[in-house]
Design a protein around this motif. Structure first.
Motif, PDB file in Angstrom:
ATOM      1  N   ALA A  88      43.652  50.384  20.274  1.00  0.00           N
ATOM      2  CA  ALA A  88      42.380  49.855  19.784  1.00  0.00           C
ATOM      3  C   ALA A  88      42.120  48.509  20.455  1.00  0.00           C
ATOM      4  CB  ALA A  88      42.410  49.694  18.271  1.00  0.00           C
ATOM      5  N   VAL A  89      40.895  48.086  20.407  1.00  0.00           N
ATOM      6  CA  VAL A  89      40.518  46.762  20.895  1.00  0.00           C
ATOM      7  C   VAL A  89      40.486  45.837  19.671  1.00  0.00           C
ATOM      8  CG1 VAL A  89      38.735  45.412  22.052  1.00  0.00           C
ATOM      9  CG2 VAL A  89      39.226  47.758  22.803  1.00  0.00           C
ATOM     10  N   PRO A  90      41.387  44.846  19.608  1.00  0.00           N
ATOM     11  CA  PRO A  90      41.542  44.031  18.396  1.00  0.00           C
ATOM     12  C   PRO A  90      40.537  42.885  18.279  1.00  0.00           C
ATOM     13  CG  PRO A  90      43.170  43.369  20.002  1.00  0.00           C
ATOM     14  CD  PRO A  90      42.406  44.521  20.611  1.00  0.00           C
ATOM     15  N   THR A  91      39.270  43.236  18.126  1.00  0.00           N
ATOM     16  CA  THR A  91      38.222  42.218  18.046  1.00  0.00           C
ATOM     17  C   THR A  91      38.356  41.336  16.805  1.00  0.00           C
ATOM     18  OG1 THR A  91      36.761  43.838  17.005  1.00  0.00           O
ATOM     19  CG2 THR A  91      36.567  43.553  19.407  1.00  0.00           C
ATOM     20  N   PHE A  92      39.140  41.784  15.813  1.00  0.00           N
ATOM     21  CA  PHE A  92      39.340  40.988  14.601  1.00  0.00           C
ATOM     22  C   PHE A  92      40.158  39.722  14.875  1.00  0.00           C
ATOM     23  CE2 PHE A  92      42.969  43.823  14.797  1.00  0.00           C
ATOM     24  CZ  PHE A  92      44.039  43.012  14.442  1.00  0.00           C
TER      25      PHE A  92
END
Length: 178
Positions: A88-92
């Motif tokens: 996943a792309v961890p934009t958080f």
């Protein structure tokens, strides 16, 4: 190794990692309803069936947008959904962007059997050989030592300790070059 089901499925001796099916909703909702499973995820609250359906739709969109994502993890012997493992792309966590995160979540009944490590190793191999990624990160809430052990088994090392902005929880970021 890649499964014959489609070009996005992976298999291991005990597991099939595959794209999500509509029929996975109930199994995933059951996992997301387990307090022990969810205590280190986001704010620690369990998810309803409706919230799980929204997440499942987001997982599918992620695949469409990025060409990779979280795999449904199924036991080969029984066909049971054990949880997920994938990318996943961890934009958080904006301070580490750009990044690709490897993560996992298994139902409580499947803990302690090496399944998270087995599935994650397949994803790491696929990330290196088929996706051409150069680096992976993995993020866990401080206190989730079982997840940290999987990260170390994968060959990851501690990169930093920080705070997740939207929850205020302390997290550790592990990383590895591929």
């Amino acid at each position: 190794m890649t499964s014959s089901l489609d070009d996005t499925s992976l298999d291991t001796p005990r597991l099939l990692l595959r794209r999500w099916h509509d029929t996975d909703l109930d199994g995933l909702a059951g996992i997301n309803a387990q307090p022990e499973v969810m205590r280190y995820i986001h704010d620690g609250r369990t998810l309803s069936r409706a919230a799980t359906a929204e997440r499942l739709a987001a997982y599918r969109r992620h695949w469409d947008e990025h060409g990779f994502g979280l795999y449904a993890v199924q036991l080969k012997a029984t066909g049971e959904l054990t949880g997920f493992t994938g990318l996943a792309v961890p934009t958080f966590l904006p301070e580490i962007m750009p990044a690709v995160e490897i993560g996992w979540r298994l139902g409580r009944a499947h803990w302690g059997r090496g399944l998270a490590t087995e599935a994650a190793q397949a994803v790491v191999r696929h990330s290196r050989t088929a996706l051409g990624l150069r680096r992976l990160v993995s993020i866990h809430v401080v206190g989730n030592e079982a997840s940290a052990r999987v990260m170390v088994k994968l060959g990851m090392t501690l990169d930093r300790e920080t705070v997740q902005p939207d929850t205020g929880r302390r997290v550790r970021v592990y990383a590895m070059d591929l």
